[in-house]
Write a protein that holds these residues in place. Structure first.
Motif, PDB file in Angstrom:
ATOM      1  N   LEU A  79       0.703  -0.511   0.076  1.00  0.00           N
ATOM      2  CA  LEU A  79      -0.069  -0.334  -0.123  1.00  0.00           C
ATOM      3  C   LEU A  79       0.767   1.168   0.107  1.00  0.00           C
ATOM      4  O   LEU A  79       0.725   1.967  -0.628  1.00  0.00           O
ATOM      5  N   PHE A  80       2.332   1.135   0.577  1.00  0.00           N
ATOM      6  CA  PHE A  80       2.835   2.133   0.760  1.00  0.00           C
ATOM      7  C   PHE A  80       3.565   3.214  -0.673  1.00  0.00           C
ATOM      8  O   PHE A  80       3.799   3.787  -0.578  1.00  0.00           O
ATOM      9  N   VAL A  81       3.722   1.243  -1.321  1.00  0.00           N
ATOM     10  CA  VAL A  81       4.373   2.189  -2.455  1.00  0.00           C
ATOM     11  C   VAL A  81       3.830   2.467  -3.391  1.00  0.00           C
ATOM     12  O   VAL A  81       4.016   3.308  -3.893  1.00  0.00           O
ATOM     13  N   THR A  82       2.129   2.274  -3.308  1.00  0.00           N
ATOM     14  CA  THR A  82       1.298   2.463  -4.247  1.00  0.00           C
ATOM     15  C   THR A  82       0.745   4.066  -3.910  1.00  0.00           C
ATOM     16  O   THR A  82       0.464   4.298  -4.511  1.00  0.00           O
ATOM     17  N   LEU A  83       0.883   4.752  -2.242  1.00  0.00           N
ATOM     18  CA  LEU A  83       0.570   5.657  -2.640  1.00  0.00           C
ATOM     19  C   LEU A  83       1.648   6.845  -2.874  1.00  0.00           C
ATOM     20  O   LEU A  83       1.739   7.697  -3.157  1.00  0.00           O
ATOM     21  N   ARG A  84       2.405   6.038  -2.553  1.00  0.00           N
ATOM     22  CA  ARG A  84       4.039   6.902  -3.484  1.00  0.00           C
ATOM     23  C   ARG A  84       3.855   7.100  -4.595  1.00  0.00           C
ATOM     24  O   ARG A  84       4.190   8.159  -5.249  1.00  0.00           O
ATOM     25  N   VAL A  85       2.990   6.087  -5.379  1.00  0.00           N
ATOM     26  CA  VAL A  85       2.868   6.681  -7.124  1.00  0.00           C
ATOM     27  C   VAL A  85       1.690   6.952  -6.735  1.00  0.00           C
ATOM     28  O   VAL A  85       2.005   7.885  -7.928  1.00  0.00           O
ATOM     29  N   ALA A  86       0.896   7.600  -6.259  1.00  0.00           N
ATOM     30  CA  ALA A  86      -0.296   7.707  -6.151  1.00  0.00           C
ATOM     31  C   ALA A  86       0.401   9.764  -5.659  1.00  0.00           C
ATOM     32  O   ALA A  86       0.027  10.652  -6.212  1.00  0.00           O
ATOM     33  N   ALA A  87       0.877   9.954  -5.297  1.00  0.00           N
ATOM     34  CA  ALA A  87       2.213  11.710  -5.086  1.00  0.00           C
ATOM     35  C   ALA A  87       2.457  11.562  -6.204  1.00  0.00           C
ATOM     36  O   ALA A  87       2.297  12.838  -6.198  1.00  0.00           O
ATOM     37  N   SER A  88       2.968  10.925  -7.070  1.00  0.00           N
ATOM     38  CA  SER A  88       3.850  10.895  -8.553  1.00  0.00           C
ATOM     39  C   SER A  88       2.588  11.632  -9.575  1.00  0.00           C
ATOM     40  O   SER A  88       2.387  12.571 -10.348  1.00  0.00           O
ATOM     41  N   VAL A  89       1.460  10.542  -8.943  1.00  0.00           N
ATOM     42  CA  VAL A  89       0.366  10.848  -9.865  1.00  0.00           C
ATOM     43  C   VAL A  89      -0.510  12.166  -9.919  1.00  0.00           C
ATOM     44  O   VAL A  89      -0.694  13.317 -10.589  1.00  0.00           O
ATOM     45  N   SER A  90      -0.604  12.510  -8.573  1.00  0.00           N
ATOM     46  CA  SER A  90      -1.404  13.456  -7.757  1.00  0.00           C
ATOM     47  C   SER A  90      -1.139  15.051  -8.760  1.00  0.00           C
ATOM     48  O   SER A  90      -1.236  16.120  -8.738  1.00  0.00           O
TER      49      SER A  90
END
Lengths: 299, 259
Positions: free
Chosen positions: A216-227
């Motif tokens: 989940l934390f890997v995904t949230l990092r991806v989400a950070a860059s996507v945002s």
């Protein structure tokens, strides 16, 4: 068979190796002082991490100053910094930055939260999955930026539609991999809990949630860059109050000021780096049972 | 009083219509309160399937498994691959079943600690499992199962992944623990030696579809220790069971060969 001659030669060679270079196994730096070794490695890795970009920027600076590259199109890092300072002084760049950060933070937060909730509910319940997954899959393929027009009409020409659009984009980036993670939690972990009589909530709290947390934390990092990506992109197309980092970069195109664009890009990259580092650090603090990337237990 | 576990005409199939496998049964079996029963049989004979039925992880395709249960959660299981959670510290892993049952944390910690002490892990309660050896992990799994003080303890080849020395040590520990409180135990193993050492009774299962082909009482008195292995009776019983089992293992191999 090996001929006697060759055998004799091999023996002679072995003898020579033994007499000339003895193979010795003994304590080396890491064995004698593991704590100090780890500290020196940390310092080295930090120097490398900052050193490489500084070298690149330094080379860029020299190349621009000596005219190896056209400084009008590729202004030097120091020029960019001067430009950035001017922007803060003259055109109230701080308020652009503040607005972008606000849109970014809310968009990431709502998108991640809703993505996480959907991922766990759908991942853990076949019935809910059967009901909602086909619809979500259909929405997944809609180009989100195209939704800007209806959103602006529905929610008004304010920050709200921008934040919602970032959330919708982030949602899918979080929902898809997180649900896949939920569904791939090891059967033996689930069965152990079932065999002790776990109910749905207990299964989530004791097994599914911690098992999926590292991913989940890997995904949230991806989400950070996507945002970061989406907020800049959306502000290119429409920036409420004509303010925002994306708006600044985009207008630099119309006024032919690549320096402003570069300064903006630099700031956007910095936001992304800091945002990701924060998410990663929180992950390290929360996921205490995993070994870190240096191979040592984090506790 | 009836038996603790009664299986009547239990059968289990796996797969869909076209490639349906008859894994188990028909199987009839009674296990008494406080009995330590070991089940041996060739690979794929459905012995784990039966254990999982008792645990409630899987249901029979036909027939019934009745458990004379005093509580909602009468069983606790020890898995071959430990199945303890890497995200829980040792003490939290052992307290897991108690947490699920809603036992207050303070009381849960006390009970978990007493079982950790019995299994010689008292000083590791704050460690994460990643820092433990295989033998230690399996002790944590055993402590986790014992901590809920189950009416029936289910063990699915619990020592199979351990080295020979660690296996002997844990067998002796289990003997001592069981002799102290005599729960009903269902223990699956590939090792006849282990089955005779630990069990009151050894059940031999046929190759697939698994049925019980022999039920042998183990004559050695309790409390037992590892040195019963050195008696002539032990060797004789082992030989007798091996004859039964060899026939089934060969049948199993022939079955694989014909496919």
């Amino acid at each position: 068979m090996v001929s006697p001659h060759l055998q004799a030669q091999a023996v002679a060679e072995t003898d020579r190796i033994e007499s000339q270079a003895k193979l010795v196994r003994e304590a080396r730096g890491i064995d004698k002082d593991p704590v100090g070794y780890a500290r020196r490695r940390r310092i080295l890795f930090t120097i490398l991490g900052f050193g490489v970009p500084i070298l690149i920027l330094g080379f860029w600076q020299i190349a621009a100053q000596n005219g190896w590259i056209n400084a009008k199109f590729y202004p030097s890092p120091l020029d960019n910094l001067r430009q950035l300072r001017q922007m803060f002084d003259k055109r109230d760049f701080a308020s652009d930055l503040g607005l972008t950060l606000k849109r970014l933070a809310w968009g990431w937060l709502w998108g991640s939260l809703s993505g996480v909730v959907f991922a766990y509910v759908l991942g853990m319940s076949r019935v809910v999955r059967a009901a909602f997954e086909p619809t979500l899959n259909a929405l997944y393929t809609v180009p989100k930026i195209a939704l800007l027009t209806p959103f602006l009409i529905i929610f008004g020409f304010k920050d709200k539609p921008v934040i919602i659009l970032i959330s919708v984009t982030v949602f899918f980036f979080v929902w898809v991999p997180t649900q896949a993670g939920v569904m791939s939690v090891s059967e033996s972990y689930r069965e152990a809990a079932t065999s002790f009589g776990a109910n749905g909530w207990q299964m989530f709290r004791h097994v599914i949630w911690p098992a999926t947390l590292p991913g989940l934390f890997v995904t949230l990092r991806v989400a950070a860059s996507v945002s970061v990506l989406s907020v800049i992109g959306i502000e290119f197309a429409y920036a409420p109050r004509s303010k925002g980092l994306g708006y600044v970069i985009n207008t630099a195109r119309q006024t032919f000021e690549p320096r402003i664009a570069y300064a903006g890009i630099f700031v956007a990259a910095l936001i992304g780096v800091i945002f990701q580092a924060i998410v990663k650090q929180v992950g390290h603090l929360v996921v205490r049972w995993e070994k870190d990337d240096r191979g040592a237990p984090t506790v | 009083m009836g038996p603790k576990i009664r299986a009547s005409a239990v059968e289990r199939y796996f797969g869909t219509q076209s490639d349906r496998v008859h894994a188990l049964g028909p199987l009839d079996l009674e296990i008494e309160q406080g009995e330590f029963v070991c089940i041996v049989g060739p690979s794929g004979c459905g012995k784990s399937t039966f254990l999982r039925m008792v645990a409630g992880l899987i249901n029979p395709s036909a027939g019934t498994v009745e458990i004379d249960a005093k509580t909602d959660q009468p069983t606790a299981m020890v898995f071959q691959d430990y199945s303890i959670y890497p995200w829980k510290k040792v003490l939290d892993n052992v307290r897991f079943g108690l947490d699920l049952a809603g036992v207050p944390k303070k009381e849960g910690n006390e009970r978990a600690r007493s079982y950790l002490a019995k299994l010689g892990l008292a000083d590791r309660e704050k460690s994460y499992p990643a820092t433990l050896s295989g033998g230690m992990k399996q002790r944590v799994a055993i402590a986790r199962a014992l901590a809920v003080e189950p009416e029936i303890l289910l063990m699915d080849e619990p020592f199979a992944a351990l080295d020979a020395q660690m296996r002997q040590i844990l067998q002796e520990e289990l003997l001592a623990l069981w002799q102290a409180d005599q729960r009903t135990v269902l223990f699956i193993t590939h090792s006849l030696d282990e089955a005779i050492l630990l069990g009151d009774r050894v059940l031999v299962m046929s190759s697939r579809p698994g049925r019980i082909i022999a039920s042998k009482k183990v004559p050695f008195p309790r409390p037992r220790r590892g040195d019963v292995r050195n008696t002539a009776e032990f060797a004789a019983l082992q030989g007798e069971l091996w004859d039964l089992l060899r026939h089934e293992v060969e049948a199993h191999l022939a079955d694989i060969g014909s496919k």
